[in-house]
Design an enzyme around this catalytic site. Sequence first.
Site, PDB file in Angstrom:
ATOM      1  N   ASP A  48       0.669  -1.082  -0.294  1.00  0.00           N
ATOM      2  CA  ASP A  48       0.012  -0.022  -0.113  1.00  0.00           C
ATOM      3  C   ASP A  48       1.191   1.085  -0.178  1.00  0.00           C
ATOM      4  O   ASP A  48       1.269   1.587  -0.962  1.00  0.00           O
ATOM      5  CB  ASP A  48      -0.939  -0.195   1.282  1.00  0.00           C
ATOM      6  N   ARG A  61     -10.421 -12.261   7.044  1.00  0.00           N
ATOM      7  CA  ARG A  61      -9.342 -13.474   5.948  1.00  0.00           C
ATOM      8  C   ARG A  61      -9.900 -14.588   5.061  1.00  0.00           C
ATOM      9  O   ARG A  61      -9.347 -14.917   4.056  1.00  0.00           O
ATOM     10  CB  ARG A  61      -8.529 -13.815   7.292  1.00  0.00           C
TER      11      ARG A  61
HETATM   12  P1  IMP Z   1       1.807  -1.118   3.925  1.00  0.00           P
HETATM   13  O1  IMP Z   1       1.724   0.280   3.835  1.00  0.00           O
HETATM   14  O2  IMP Z   1       2.494  -1.341   2.128  1.00  0.00           O
HETATM   15  O3  IMP Z   1       3.036  -0.747   4.502  1.00  0.00           O
HETATM   16  O4  IMP Z   1       0.817  -1.677   3.991  1.00  0.00           O
HETATM   17  C1  IMP Z   1       1.235  -2.763   4.875  1.00  0.00           C
HETATM   18  C2  IMP Z   1       0.158  -3.648   5.489  1.00  0.00           C
HETATM   19  O5  IMP Z   1      -1.101  -2.733   5.217  1.00  0.00           O
HETATM   20  C3  IMP Z   1       0.237  -4.543   4.029  1.00  0.00           C
HETATM   21  O6  IMP Z   1       0.396  -6.082   4.464  1.00  0.00           O
HETATM   22  C4  IMP Z   1      -1.530  -5.614   4.535  1.00  0.00           C
HETATM   23  O7  IMP Z   1      -1.191  -5.438   5.882  1.00  0.00           O
HETATM   24  C5  IMP Z   1      -2.204  -3.876   5.629  1.00  0.00           C
HETATM   25  N1  IMP Z   1      -2.803  -3.370   4.518  1.00  0.00           N
HETATM   26  C6  IMP Z   1      -2.375  -2.396   3.270  1.00  0.00           C
HETATM   27  N2  IMP Z   1      -3.699  -2.113   2.543  1.00  0.00           N
HETATM   28  C7  IMP Z   1      -4.436  -2.917   2.896  1.00  0.00           C
HETATM   29  C8  IMP Z   1      -5.518  -3.438   2.145  1.00  0.00           C
HETATM   30  O8  IMP Z   1      -5.911  -3.018   1.258  1.00  0.00           O
HETATM   31  N3  IMP Z   1      -6.847  -4.490   2.579  1.00  0.00           N
HETATM   32  C9  IMP Z   1      -5.973  -5.220   3.973  1.00  0.00           C
HETATM   33  N4  IMP Z   1      -4.963  -4.845   4.752  1.00  0.00           N
HETATM   34  C10 IMP Z   1      -4.284  -3.707   4.259  1.00  0.00           C
HETATM   35 MG    MG Z   2      -3.121  -6.955   8.338  1.00  0.00          MG
END
Ligand code: IMP
Ligand code: MG
Length: 208
Positions: free
Chosen positions: A130, A193
Amino acid sequence: MGDLVDERAGGAVRSPHLAPPGGLSVWDADPDLGRVVLSVGQIAERVAELGEAITADYADRPPLLVGVLKGAFIFLADLARKISLPLELDFMAVSSYGSATKTSGVVRILKDLDIDLTGRHVLIVEDILDSGLTLSYLRNSLLARGPESLAVCSLLVKRSVAPRPDLEVAYVGFYIEPEFVVGYGLDVAERYRNLPDIRVYKAGEDPE
Ligand code: IMP
Ligand code: MG
């Protein structure tokens, strides 16, 4: 015991274990879930392709798959069985602080690896990129442990992620729009999940 009664018994009692009327699944009837972004079939087909690509690329150097818990657990289970190599598996659990649907950028290791990475060909298996903060942190942390190589496989990458060298993802399942999605391992507050496909979570814009 639940209040399980079916039509043959002439009862009108609804059980939480029975699908709602009209052939809808419990998921279809859930008002918090939006459209299906990726179907069970689309996911399965793509996971098989990723498995083939990884099998070819790592033919002479079987990888150590590092699954990032909890979100990647289903993807990892399916992917690992599509890789025809004598691979190794390990898990890390991380949590990023923040609200239910937004990352704060502070990552904490909740469970570390059991296997030493020295000399190994490590493939990080992630559920979704994300902001990229979790991956960036993980990469640096694992690189410091002396693997022979390090690459990343992420089932989903949100199109909002700006390309950065520290966020290089060798294997991407799907690029998706920057919406919050659930299912196939992805949760909101530990729910959904076990949703078999991937859907938009539309309940909210959680209050902060
Ligand atoms: P980051 O923002 O790339 O660090 O994302 C961190 C974590 O947030 C991911 O590994 C997911 O566990 C969770 N995450 C981010 N976007 C989503 C989404 O759209 N749905 C569910 N979990 C999300
Ligand atoms: Mg998560």
